[in-house]
Design a protein around this motif. Structure first.
Motif, short mmCIF file in Angstrom:
data_model
loop_
_atom_site.label_atom_id
_atom_site.label_comp_id
_atom_site.label_asym_id
_atom_site.label_seq_id
_atom_site.Cartn_x
_atom_site.Cartn_y
_atom_site.Cartn_z
N PHE B 119 2.69 -2.91 -14.70
CA PHE B 119 3.52 -1.81 -14.22
C PHE B 119 2.78 -0.48 -14.33
O PHE B 119 1.80 -0.36 -15.06
CB PHE B 119 4.85 -1.75 -15.00
CG PHE B 119 4.71 -1.38 -16.45
CD1 PHE B 119 4.49 -2.34 -17.41
CD2 PHE B 119 4.79 -0.05 -16.85
CE1 PHE B 119 4.35 -2.00 -18.75
CE2 PHE B 119 4.66 0.31 -18.18
CZ PHE B 119 4.43 -0.68 -19.13
N ALA B 120 3.23 0.49 -13.57
CA ALA B 120 2.66 1.84 -13.62
C ALA B 120 3.82 2.83 -13.63
O ALA B 120 4.88 2.56 -13.08
CB ALA B 120 1.76 2.08 -12.42
N PHE B 121 3.57 3.97 -14.24
CA PHE B 121 4.60 4.95 -14.50
C PHE B 121 4.27 6.28 -13.86
O PHE B 121 3.11 6.65 -13.80
CB PHE B 121 4.58 5.25 -16.01
CG PHE B 121 5.71 4.66 -16.73
CD1 PHE B 121 5.59 3.41 -17.28
CD2 PHE B 121 6.90 5.37 -16.87
CE1 PHE B 121 6.64 2.86 -17.97
CE2 PHE B 121 7.95 4.82 -17.56
CZ PHE B 121 7.82 3.55 -18.11
N ASN B 122 5.25 7.03 -13.49
CA ASN B 122 5.03 8.45 -13.27
C ASN B 122 6.13 9.17 -14.01
O ASN B 122 7.29 9.07 -13.67
CB ASN B 122 5.06 8.80 -11.79
CG ASN B 122 4.74 10.25 -11.58
OD1 ASN B 122 4.05 10.86 -12.39
ND2 ASN B 122 5.25 10.83 -10.52
N ALA B 127 6.81 15.85 -9.71
CA ALA B 127 6.27 15.55 -8.38
C ALA B 127 6.54 14.12 -7.92
O ALA B 127 6.69 13.87 -6.74
CB ALA B 127 4.77 15.82 -8.35
N GLY B 128 6.62 13.18 -8.86
CA GLY B 128 6.70 11.78 -8.45
C GLY B 128 8.08 11.18 -8.54
O GLY B 128 8.22 9.97 -8.62
N ARG B 196 2.92 9.21 -3.29
CA ARG B 196 2.62 9.10 -4.73
C ARG B 196 3.08 7.75 -5.27
O ARG B 196 2.38 7.11 -6.06
CB ARG B 196 3.34 10.22 -5.48
CG ARG B 196 2.69 11.55 -5.21
CD ARG B 196 3.49 12.71 -5.80
NE ARG B 196 3.14 13.89 -5.04
CZ ARG B 196 4.00 14.77 -4.55
NH1 ARG B 196 5.29 14.65 -4.78
NH2 ARG B 196 3.59 15.78 -3.84
N SER B 199 0.73 4.89 -4.10
CA SER B 199 -0.53 4.76 -4.85
C SER B 199 -0.27 4.00 -6.16
O SER B 199 -1.15 3.29 -6.65
CB SER B 199 -1.13 6.13 -5.12
OG SER B 199 -0.47 6.76 -6.18
N MET B 200 0.93 4.11 -6.70
CA MET B 200 1.24 3.35 -7.91
C MET B 200 1.50 1.88 -7.59
O MET B 200 1.25 1.01 -8.42
CB MET B 200 2.44 3.97 -8.63
CG MET B 200 2.12 5.32 -9.24
SD MET B 200 3.28 5.72 -10.54
CE MET B 200 4.76 5.82 -9.59
N ARG B 202 -0.20 0.34 -5.33
CA ARG B 202 -1.57 -0.19 -5.22
C ARG B 202 -2.19 -0.39 -6.60
O ARG B 202 -3.02 -1.26 -6.80
CB ARG B 202 -2.44 0.74 -4.39
CG ARG B 202 -1.83 1.07 -3.03
CD ARG B 202 -2.83 0.97 -1.89
NE ARG B 202 -2.25 1.44 -0.64
CZ ARG B 202 -1.49 0.69 0.18
NH1 ARG B 202 -1.23 -0.56 -0.12
NH2 ARG B 202 -1.00 1.20 1.29
N LYS B 203 -1.77 0.45 -7.53
CA LYS B 203 -2.31 0.33 -8.89
C LYS B 203 -1.89 -0.99 -9.55
O LYS B 203 -2.68 -1.63 -10.23
CB LYS B 203 -1.84 1.52 -9.74
CG LYS B 203 -2.46 1.62 -11.12
CD LYS B 203 -1.93 2.89 -11.80
CE LYS B 203 -2.22 2.90 -13.28
NZ LYS B 203 -3.59 3.33 -13.58
#
Lengths: 303, 253, 95
Positions: B119-122, B127-128, B196, B199-200, B202-203
């Motif tokens: 998982f990825a976080f903002n 902004a996200g 934004r 891109s997460m 894709r991460k």
């Protein structure tokens, strides 16, 4: 503006409709006769909020102006240089070389070259604070720059943060607005607390604003909320500075450099006192640009 | 067995009651100033909608940013597990979950059981997440609900340079001054949030199917922007804002 | 000079540092970067330098966290292509 300039009888434009904003001003040194000069050079710093023009006569500061940037960069550049030249008899044709810098640097119609504000601040800071200055923190309206330079004003390390409003004049404006405190009073008011509160925990201005609103609802007085925000801003800027490794001597330029609430807290956290200067701290960029212009004109004549 | 999921978000509190994988009742209450009171209210609302007493619920599981301080809870799960759990329950083929709330956005890759692989976080930057769109809606002088439908009427993609929500607000004002159609600005705003988030995606490594959940998934303009950016179809549940609470309730079984 | 391109925001520090004393302006980092982050040219921060040097392009500077994220999975992260391509070891990422 420094005492020295007031002594020199600097003319200030009255802006009655926006009395709470910082004042625009200009100055020139009547003891210098530019007509005898070898090289007349100029630097124009078109920032997102303010624009400065500096004119050097044989690398000595002859005149400068500081005013708000308009919607149109070329027009702001023209206004800045014309105001700096006002009453001196000088015209654009008398200036041998002009360098543009700042956010609108490529839009200075009469400039021969554009140089980034990083390079110009280091060069200008070197003259303003003397060759012992190693670390320059510039806190502008929409960005924050940390620069480490050598004794000649050459950049050794830098970073620029213009992505995020935290740590910029803009972030401070949002808070001045939220609390209905005139921007120039923020610093002093924040220092009037008996005990330093914990800094606001959010970095993001949007989230910090919600946090501050909650504190106000809890009954915190304005000065305490401002103290918490100034402390948070100071801490954030110090963590930015650490990336480039702070070295003595240390100086702060730009608009926030005039906010004692932030400056004092940065000094405390760094354990360093910022250097003072007899120059206006907002002209560093334009001054550096004018110094480059002087050097480039010298180089051009040799070749 | 009946379990309850409580999702304590930055803006709203959601409660879902579940029995045998079926939703019995749900409720949503604005977080307001007193989160605890709002949480109790949300729990009561859900119970009365299901015509149940509190002791009929075997356990309450909390999730969301406020899960640690939840007044009525037997256990808690992270937002990431709750989101994956809930999304895979609704869409069994879902392997990538995009969860965008008011103040946080996250992307999750999971397996067929709803277990989190990556998982990825903002977080901590407006902004996200939904707050960004909210601020821009304010600058455009429309409600957040109007922003999405408005963006769908856009004829032209305009670029937005500012990344920061504070700077972007002035950019929106400048665009309005320059007579840029508001529909195009609305699209630019939602494209910016979507890019934004993508891109997460894709991460964590994109795997189909992809589901959008969280309050921002209610925004048709955001859904369209995600489809454009990912160049694929996306699954959106009927009530995306409840999926986290659903996942929490399911994790209590 | 250590040129730090990028930013710090609420979610963290996202800087690519170019050591301009090491960078020889070869441009090997440019084709390997899927995010088109780099360019070679005059050093914008050292007007008196004659040799070309690598910079981070303006369009990417303020969104590196996002642009670089496909090269930075949390698990099984391969070496970054830009860092690997740089023979003089002039490039570093802060995150």
């Amino acid at each position: 503006m420094s005492d020295k300039m007031e002594d020199a009888g600097v003319g200030t434009k009255a802006c009655a409709e926006e009395f709470w904003r910082w004042k625009e001003y200009r100055h020139h040194d009547e003891s210098i006769d530019w007509r005898d000069a070898q090289i007349v050079s100029a630097g124009i710093d078109i920032g997102s909020v303010s624009s400065q023009a500096v004119i050097l006569v044989d690398s000595k500061l002859f005149a400068f102006s500081n005013q708000r940037t308009g919607f149109d960069s070329p027009e702001s550049a023209n206004k800045a240089i014309n105001w700096a030249m006002e009453g001196t008899g000088m015209t654009l044709d008398d200036i041998h070389y002009t360098v543009g810098t700042g956010y609108g640097r490529v839009n200075v119609p009469f400039a021969q070259k554009a140089i980034t504000e990083i390079a110009c601040h280091a060069r200008g800071g070197n003259l303003m604070y003397g060759p012992t200055v190693r670390t320059i923190l510039d806190m502008g309206g929409q960005d924050c720059k940390a620069i480490r330079c050598d004794q000649r004003g050459k950049v050794e390390a830098f970073l620029m943060n213009d992505k995020c409003a935290a740590g910029t004049g803009r972030g401070m404006e949002v808070f001045a607005d939220l609390l209905s405190v005139p921007i120039q009073d923020v610093g002093e008011l924040s220092l009037s607390v008996e005990q330093e509160p914990d800094p606001v925990s959010s970095t993001c201005v949007v989230f910090a604003k919600s946090e501050a609103s909650a504190l106000l609802r809890e009954g915190w007085p304005k000065n305490k909320v401002l103290a918490a925000y100034c402390a948070a801003m100071a801490h954030r800027v110090v963590t930015l500075l650490e990336r480039i490794e702070v070295e003595k001597d240390f100086a702060i330029t730009g608009g926030i450099g005039k906010n004692a609430g932030v400056v004092k807290r940065i000094e405390m956290e760094l354990g360093l006192t910022a250097l003072q200067t007899r120059y206006d701290s907002q002209i560093a960029g334009a001054l550096g640009a004018a110094l480059f212009a002087n050097a480039l004109e010298g180089k051009r004549r040799k070749s | 067995m009946i379990t309850g999921g409580i999702d304590i978000g930055a803006k709203t509190i959601k409660v879902v009651l579940v029995e045998e994988g079926k939703i019995l009742a749900k409720s949503l209450v604005p977080a307001g100033l007193d989160t605890d009171a709002a949480t109790n209210q949300a729990v009561e609302d859900a119970l009365s909608a299901a015509n149940l007493k509190k002791d009929a619920v075997a356990r309450f599981i909390a999730t969301g940013t406020g899960r640690k301080t939840c007044p009525v809870t037997d256990n808690e799960v992270t937002e990431v597990s709750a989101a994956a759990n809930g999304a895979v329950h609704v869409f069994p083929n879902c392997r990538t979950v995009v969860d965008v709330g008011a103040e946080e956005g996250r992307t999750i890759r999971c397996n067929e059981e709803g277990k989190v692989i990556d998982f990825a976080f903002n977080e901590k930057c407006a902004a996200g997440a939904g707050t960004f769109a909210e601020g821009m809606a304010r600058a455009l002088e429309v409600s957040l609900e109007e922003l999405g439908p408005m963006s769908l009427r856009s004829n032209e993609a305009v670029p937005m340079n500012a990344q920061c929500a504070v700077f972007a607000e002035s950019e929106v004002v400048t665009l309005i001054h320059n007579k840029t159609p508001r529909e195009d600005i609305a699209r630019a705003v939602l494209d910016a949030v979507a890019s934004r988030i993508i891109s997460m995606v894709r991460k964590v490594g994109f795997a189909p199917d992809i589901a959008l959940i969280g309050g921002v998934a209610l925004n048709p303009g955001f859904i369209a922007a995600m489809k454009r950016g990912l160049e694929t179809e996306v699954l959106v549940p009927e009530e995306p804002e409840y999926v986290g609470a659903l996942g929490a309730a399911l994790s209590g079984i | 000079m250590i040129a730090n391109y990028g930013y710090k925001d609420g979610s963290g520090d996202f800087f690519i540092a170019v050591d301009t004393d090491k960078c020889d302006g070869c441009g090997d980092c440019i084709p390997v970067c899927p995010g088109k982050v780099f360019a070679v040219g005059e050093d914008p921060h050292d007007p008196l330098r004659e040799e070309p040097v690598v910079t981070v392009v303006d369009e990417q500077r303020r969104k590196l966290k996002y642009t670089c994220s496909p090269c930075k999975p949390d698990r099984d992260r391969a070496p970054l292509p830009c860092v690997q391509a740089c023979e003089p070891l002039a490039l570093t990422h802060s995150w």
